[in-house]
Motif scaffolding. Sequence first.
Motif, PDB file in Angstrom:
ATOM      1  N   UNK A 193      49.365  13.749  43.636  1.00 22.55           N
ATOM      2  CA  UNK A 193      49.530  15.051  42.980  1.00 22.55           C
ATOM      3  C   UNK A 193      50.782  15.087  42.101  1.00 22.55           C
ATOM      4  N   UNK A 194      51.806  14.349  42.498  1.00 23.82           N
ATOM      5  CA  UNK A 194      53.068  14.393  41.759  1.00 23.82           C
ATOM      6  C   UNK A 194      53.646  13.006  41.544  1.00 23.82           C
ATOM      7  N   UNK A 195      52.946  12.125  40.776  1.00 20.29           N
ATOM      8  CA  UNK A 195      53.400  10.741  40.618  1.00 20.29           C
ATOM      9  C   UNK A 195      54.636  10.655  39.723  1.00 20.29           C
ATOM     10  N   UNK A 196      55.763  10.258  40.299  1.00 21.18           N
ATOM     11  CA  UNK A 196      57.028  10.238  39.548  1.00 21.18           C
ATOM     12  C   UNK A 196      57.419   8.853  39.048  1.00 21.18           C
TER      13      UNK A 196
ATOM     14  N   UNK B  91      45.558   8.728  34.334  1.00 18.34           N
ATOM     15  CA  UNK B  91      45.215  10.059  33.844  1.00 18.34           C
ATOM     16  C   UNK B  91      45.199  10.068  32.328  1.00 18.34           C
TER      17      UNK B  91
ATOM     18  N   UNK C 256      45.469  12.740  30.442  1.00 23.61           N
ATOM     19  CA  UNK C 256      46.461  13.719  30.000  1.00 23.61           C
ATOM     20  C   UNK C 256      47.539  13.778  31.091  1.00 23.61           C
ATOM     21  N   UNK C 257      48.810  13.511  30.747  1.00 23.41           N
ATOM     22  CA  UNK C 257      49.846  13.478  31.785  1.00 23.41           C
ATOM     23  C   UNK C 257      50.056  14.805  32.499  1.00 23.41           C
ATOM     24  N   UNK C 258      49.627  15.912  31.877  1.00 29.34           N
ATOM     25  CA  UNK C 258      49.778  17.218  32.517  1.00 29.34           C
ATOM     26  C   UNK C 258      48.554  17.599  33.342  1.00 29.34           C
ATOM     27  N   UNK C 259      47.573  16.702  33.349  1.00 29.73           N
ATOM     28  CA  UNK C 259      46.339  16.994  34.087  1.00 29.73           C
ATOM     29  C   UNK C 259      46.629  17.055  35.582  1.00 29.73           C
ATOM     30  N   UNK C 260      46.172  18.108  36.228  1.00 29.68           N
ATOM     31  CA  UNK C 260      46.398  18.245  37.661  1.00 29.68           C
ATOM     32  C   UNK C 260      45.337  17.458  38.429  1.00 29.68           C
ATOM     33  N   UNK C 261      45.770  16.745  39.457  1.00 31.34           N
ATOM     34  CA  UNK C 261      44.826  16.047  40.336  1.00 31.34           C
ATOM     35  C   UNK C 261      44.561  16.984  41.505  1.00 31.34           C
ATOM     36  N   UNK C 262      43.483  17.725  41.382  1.00 29.02           N
ATOM     37  CA  UNK C 262      43.185  18.763  42.379  1.00 29.02           C
ATOM     38  C   UNK C 262      42.122  18.211  43.317  1.00 29.02           C
TER      39      UNK C 262
END
Lengths: 245, 322
Positions: free
Chosen positions: A59-62, A101, A103-109
Amino acid sequence: MGRNRHLNQKKGGNLAQVQHVVLILSGKGGVGKSTLTTELALALRHSGKKVGILDVDLCGPSIPRMLSVGKPEVHQCDLGWVPVYTDAQKSLALMSIGFLLEDPDEAVVWRGPKKTALIGQFVSDVAWGELDVLLVDTPPGTSDEHLAVLENLKKQHKVDGAILITTPQAVSTGDVRREITFCKKTGLRILGIVENMSGFVCPHCSVSTPICMDTHTPSVLVANRSPVSFRLASCALFRWTQSSV
Amino acid sequence: MADIPSDAPQHCPGTASEQAGKTSACQGCPNQNLCSSGATKAPDPAIEEIAEKMLTVKHKILVLSGKGGVGKSTFSAHLAHALASDATKEVALLDVDICGPSIPRIMGLEGEQVHQSGSGWSPVYVEDNLAVMSIGFLLSSPDDAVIWRGPKKNGMIKQFLRDVDWGELDYLIVDTPPGTSDEHLSIVQYLSSARIDGAVIITTPQEVSLQDVRKEIRFCQKVQLPIIGVVENMSGFVCPKCKNTSQIFPPTTGGAERMCEEMNLTLLGRVPLDPRIGKSCDEGKSFLTEVPDSPAAAAYHSIVQSIQAYCLSHVPREESAG
């Protein structure tokens, strides 16, 4: 990918040439797991080791941002996915959902089962090749991602253990104590604890101020508060003071 | 209906999942035929039960962030304290961070237990008009880990919404874990027939936070959850020695302000990092009463006022009378 998995099993799997696997864990979010994983990887590479980072925070890959690799394409080979290398010498290999992904802002829901499935693929279908150390960066908590990565790693490879990250606050150490229980219940050896954000060095006057007033980290190590603490007491406790950026 | 049946295999996708009955884990499960027939994907009756329960709750606010450790629980707790400082308002704080429940500690309620009555679970009261519920109250030891997969966490959240005797509330604040996964989908799903006023998104100034927070904003847009606004936390550190402000987490990409401009959102405010905030949280006290003269306290009050104004100005023309 099924045929490749069969091929991998014959040859000992994609982790067969990985010497050590270390998980970076914390019950608490925002304590510096990804930062520490990155710094540790760079330090190990600097000392001549071949290092990999597997980022299972879906969800939050840094990790991609921290290593400034942008958005490279992930290619496939006979053995599975080719990791993303940060340099031509291939001394630091990465895999993260961040690379997959559009789009880098795409949420992985995604709910748990879908996360579990991808993490299974990340563990067995990335062609890591020869590595001295594979570091596994995880999201906060004790849930699907942690169970999935541990179960899949254990099938293929001995897991050396985990490094736990905390900050001095009780709100952090409270969650980290739960993570210690997770390690004990899953048979995961704790290699040590890092207390991050122990203080802040003011760039104006150079005085180091604790970001929180007291440290509760010792409570994690006190022998009579935690059943595994007698081993923890012999592990190194590193205090990392953040200097000005 | 989203639960895991007791005889399900280890990687059961959940009976309400699109993959129910169809995954490799479903092979050999006694429920496989039932699941794959689609019979288990009927709407969960709990959704209507929860909507009924929520009729006595005027305003529901979710506190979200894609990023961990930015101050969601700290903010949720202080939002609850600030709203409850008006003795005529009834406020409740629900902690749905199942793996890392911080709210009991921050609210000074560690060690408290939940009681059951004929009308359901009783929440734990901090003040007469401030109630709290968290899985932390159901654990017998601070070392107890909740090592649950998604479906079991979803079941817990359903119980929190349906089975807790909240009574009549002006505000229900829901503190969430970081991410965009089971807990977030469940809270939105179970409250789908009850109106959520909106979400407050918490971030810190640096890009590593913002990149996760943009995903959270996309999640809100995907599930049509209104966004009340964004709070930029840890926005500057005031050195207690020389009183100069430094950026611990520099806004190299413009911070929350630029993100809000780009995404057409309201920046509710910036809260500076005061080390005394963490101390108050560790001691279970309200920072707003412990250090009322801090610039952080002033920032919180301003943000809370904006949230209240939003809630009062966005009441729909017809409230369901049930």
